[in-house]
Enzyme design. Structure first.
Site, mmCIF file in Angstrom:
data_model
loop_
_atom_site.group_PDB
_atom_site.id
_atom_site.type_symbol
_atom_site.label_atom_id
_atom_site.label_comp_id
_atom_site.label_asym_id
_atom_site.label_seq_id
_atom_site.Cartn_x
_atom_site.Cartn_y
_atom_site.Cartn_z
ATOM 1 N N ARG A 177 13.717 -7.665 -13.138
ATOM 2 C CA ARG A 177 12.447 -8.013 -12.496
ATOM 3 C C ARG A 177 12.058 -9.464 -12.784
ATOM 4 O O ARG A 177 11.262 -10.051 -12.057
ATOM 5 C CB ARG A 177 11.340 -7.076 -12.980
ATOM 6 C CG ARG A 177 11.589 -5.602 -12.660
ATOM 7 C CD ARG A 177 10.428 -4.741 -13.127
ATOM 8 N NE ARG A 177 10.660 -3.318 -12.903
ATOM 9 C CZ ARG A 177 10.417 -2.673 -11.763
ATOM 10 N NH1 ARG A 177 9.931 -3.349 -10.738
ATOM 11 N NH2 ARG A 177 10.641 -1.382 -11.649
ATOM 12 N N ARG A 197 6.594 6.597 0.337
ATOM 13 C CA ARG A 197 7.801 6.916 -0.421
ATOM 14 C C ARG A 197 7.972 8.431 -0.457
ATOM 15 O O ARG A 197 7.059 9.151 -0.861
ATOM 16 C CB ARG A 197 7.677 6.355 -1.849
ATOM 17 C CG ARG A 197 8.889 6.582 -2.711
ATOM 18 C CD ARG A 197 10.093 5.768 -2.288
ATOM 19 N NE ARG A 197 9.811 4.338 -2.269
ATOM 20 C CZ ARG A 197 10.003 3.566 -1.207
ATOM 21 N NH1 ARG A 197 10.459 4.075 -0.068
ATOM 22 N NH2 ARG A 197 9.745 2.280 -1.256
ATOM 23 N N GLN A 250 7.554 -1.668 -14.370
ATOM 24 C CA GLN A 250 6.772 -2.754 -13.774
ATOM 25 C C GLN A 250 5.921 -3.411 -14.860
ATOM 26 O O GLN A 250 5.299 -2.734 -15.670
ATOM 27 C CB GLN A 250 5.874 -2.231 -12.654
ATOM 28 C CG GLN A 250 6.621 -1.969 -11.361
ATOM 29 C CD GLN A 250 5.708 -1.423 -10.274
ATOM 30 O OE1 GLN A 250 4.491 -1.328 -10.437
ATOM 31 N NE2 GLN A 250 6.305 -1.040 -9.158
ATOM 32 N N LEU A 265 0.860 -1.183 0.000
ATOM 33 C CA LEU A 265 0.000 0.000 0.000
ATOM 34 C C LEU A 265 0.894 1.230 0.000
ATOM 35 O O LEU A 265 1.633 1.485 0.966
ATOM 36 C CB LEU A 265 -0.907 0.004 1.229
ATOM 37 C CG LEU A 265 -1.790 1.247 1.402
ATOM 38 C CD1 LEU A 265 -2.686 1.468 0.189
ATOM 39 C CD2 LEU A 265 -2.613 1.142 2.681
ATOM 40 N N ARG A 266 0.845 1.995 -1.080
ATOM 41 C CA ARG A 266 1.650 3.205 -1.200
ATOM 42 C C ARG A 266 0.933 4.365 -0.525
ATOM 43 O O ARG A 266 0.042 5.000 -1.102
ATOM 44 C CB ARG A 266 1.935 3.476 -2.672
ATOM 45 C CG ARG A 266 3.050 2.615 -3.244
ATOM 46 C CD ARG A 266 4.430 3.024 -2.712
ATOM 47 N NE ARG A 266 4.714 4.399 -3.082
ATOM 48 C CZ ARG A 266 5.334 4.749 -4.202
ATOM 49 N NH1 ARG A 266 5.770 3.827 -5.043
ATOM 50 N NH2 ARG A 266 5.562 6.021 -4.472
ATOM 51 N N LYS A 310 16.426 -3.544 0.199
ATOM 52 C CA LYS A 310 15.833 -3.238 -1.103
ATOM 53 C C LYS A 310 16.562 -2.088 -1.787
ATOM 54 O O LYS A 310 16.815 -1.049 -1.169
ATOM 55 C CB LYS A 310 14.355 -2.864 -0.955
ATOM 56 C CG LYS A 310 13.683 -2.567 -2.307
ATOM 57 C CD LYS A 310 12.330 -1.913 -2.168
ATOM 58 C CE LYS A 310 11.772 -1.556 -3.539
ATOM 59 N NZ LYS A 310 10.617 -0.653 -3.461
ATOM 60 N N HIS A 348 16.335 4.177 -3.249
ATOM 61 C CA HIS A 348 15.861 4.341 -4.623
ATOM 62 C C HIS A 348 16.626 5.477 -5.294
ATOM 63 O O HIS A 348 16.813 6.532 -4.705
ATOM 64 C CB HIS A 348 14.358 4.666 -4.650
ATOM 65 C CG HIS A 348 13.518 3.602 -4.013
ATOM 66 N ND1 HIS A 348 13.432 3.450 -2.655
ATOM 67 C CD2 HIS A 348 12.736 2.635 -4.561
ATOM 68 C CE1 HIS A 348 12.626 2.436 -2.381
ATOM 69 N NE2 HIS A 348 12.202 1.923 -3.515
ATOM 70 N N SER A 391 3.642 1.539 -9.910
ATOM 71 C CA SER A 391 4.204 2.514 -8.976
ATOM 72 C C SER A 391 5.614 2.941 -9.359
ATOM 73 O O SER A 391 6.192 3.819 -8.716
ATOM 74 C CB SER A 391 4.223 1.938 -7.552
ATOM 75 O OG SER A 391 5.059 0.793 -7.479
ATOM 76 N N GLU A 439 12.865 10.080 -3.212
ATOM 77 C CA GLU A 439 13.082 8.724 -3.728
ATOM 78 C C GLU A 439 11.933 8.262 -4.613
ATOM 79 O O GLU A 439 11.689 7.065 -4.743
ATOM 80 C CB GLU A 439 13.332 7.754 -2.567
ATOM 81 C CG GLU A 439 14.572 8.129 -1.772
ATOM 82 C CD GLU A 439 15.207 6.983 -1.023
ATOM 83 O OE1 GLU A 439 14.914 5.815 -1.342
ATOM 84 O OE2 GLU A 439 16.021 7.259 -0.122
#
Length: 265
Positions: A214, A86, A237, A49-50, A172, A145, A233, A90
Site C-alpha cells: 500500500r 462488493r 488499510q 462509496l461501498r 485491480k 479479491h 473497508s 469477494e
C-alpha cells in the site's frame, strides 16, 4: 513507452505518486453523505462509496442511487467518486445474486453521478456492465479479491491481463498474503504487468504483511492505494493522512534518483 494513465475529474491515475482512495462504509445514504462532507481536506484523492454497506441496497437499488447522489453532492467538484458493491464472495457484507448485483450497478450508472464503477471480474453480467458504464461515460474498475490466499505470480499477471482485455480502465487486484513470498508475488506481478500495460493498475496485499504494498506502489507501477478515515473497508488499510506522507516520501526519493532528461538531438 509512455506510462498509461486514467483521468477522473482532477485526478490522473498512473502519473507519479499513487492516488489515495478513501472508502465510505456507512449504513444509510444520509450517513454516507455526512461522513463524506466531514472528510479532512486533502485526505481523499478519490472517494469509494461501498454500496454493499448500505442497508437494503441489494434488494432496493434506489438506496444505492440516493447514496451516490448524496455523496457526490458532498464532495468537492474535483474529487472523483467510485461506486462499489462488493459481493460476499469477494469480501462484501451483503448478499446479492448475480441479477441483483447487475441491477444495482445498472441503476447507479443510470443515475449518472458516479465517475467510476467497480465491476468484479467474476460477475456473470460483466460484459454488459462494462459496456453500459462506458456508454454512460463512467470508468470501469475491473476487480478481483481473494481474502483467503495469494495466487502465484503468473496467475496474478494473468488476472490483470484478463481485466485489461475485458475493458477495464483500471485493473485491480487485492489478495491475502500468508508470508513474504506472497507479498513479493503480488509486487512482481504488478511490475510485470506495468512494463507492457496500456492502462493503469491498482494492486494491494491485505493485512499487516501487505502494508508495504500500500505504501510502495509507485515503485512497481500501482496507481491507486486505499487509506482509511475512521472505518476501514479491508484489513491493513492505514490512516489516509499518514499514507499521503509516506507516498510523498517515496515519490520524492524516486524523483531524486531519476536520470536527467536527455538533451534534444
Amino acid at each position: 513507452m509512455s506510462t498509461p494513465t486514467l483521468t477522473l475529474r482532477s485526478v490522473t491515475l498512473g502519473a507519479g505518486r499513487p492516488a489515495v482512495c478513501v472508502p465510505v462504509v456507512e449504513r444509510t445514504p444520509a450517513d454516507a453523505a455526512r461522513v463524506t462532507a466531514a472528510l479532512p481536506a486533502g485526505a481523499a484523492d478519490v472517494v469509494e462509496l461501498r454500496l454493499d454497506h448500505l442497508t437494503g441496497s441489494a434488494t432496493d437499488p434506489d438506496v444505492a442511487v440516493r447514496a451516490v447522489a448524496g455523496v457526490r453532492a458532498a464532495l468537492p467538484h474535483g474529487t472523483p467518486l467510485l461506486a462499489t458493491f462488493r459481493t460476499v464472495r469477494e469480501g462484501g457484507v451483503q448478499p446479492a445474486d448475480e441479477d441483483a448485483y447487475a441491477t444495482l450497478v445498472r441503476a447507479v450508472l443510470a443515475g449518472g453521478q458516479a465517475d467510476a464503477v467497480d465491476v468484479e471480474l467474476a460477475a456473470a453480467h460483466r460484459a454488459d456492465l462494462v459496456r453500459r458504464a462506458h456508454d454512460a461515460g463512467a470508468a470501469v474498475v475491473l476487480s478481483h479479491h481473494d481474502f483467503a490466499a495469494t495466487p502465484p505470480r503468473a496467475r496474478l499477471l494473468a488476472l490483470l491481463r484478463e481485466q485489461a482485455a475485458a475493458g477495464a480502465d483500471l485493473c485491480k487486484i487485492a489478495v491475502m498474503p500468508h508470508d513474504v513470498d506472497d507479498v513479493l508475488a503480488l509486487l512482481g506481478a504488478t511490475a510485470d504487468f506495468a512494463r507492457a500495460a496500456d492502462r493503469p493498475a491498482a494492486t494491494m496485499a491485505m493485512g499487516g504483511l501487505g502494508v508495504v504494498t500500500r505504501l510502495a506502489g509507485e515503485v512497481v507501477g500501482s496507481a491507486l492505494t486505499f487509506g482509511s478515515v475512521g472505518s476501514a473497508s479491508a484489513p491493513g488499510q492505514v490512516d489516509a493522512t499518514a499514507l499521503h506522507g509516506v507516498l510523498a516520501l517515496v515519490h520524492g526519493a524516486l524523483v531524486a534518483d531519476a536520470p536527467p532528461p536527455s538533451d534534444p538531438v
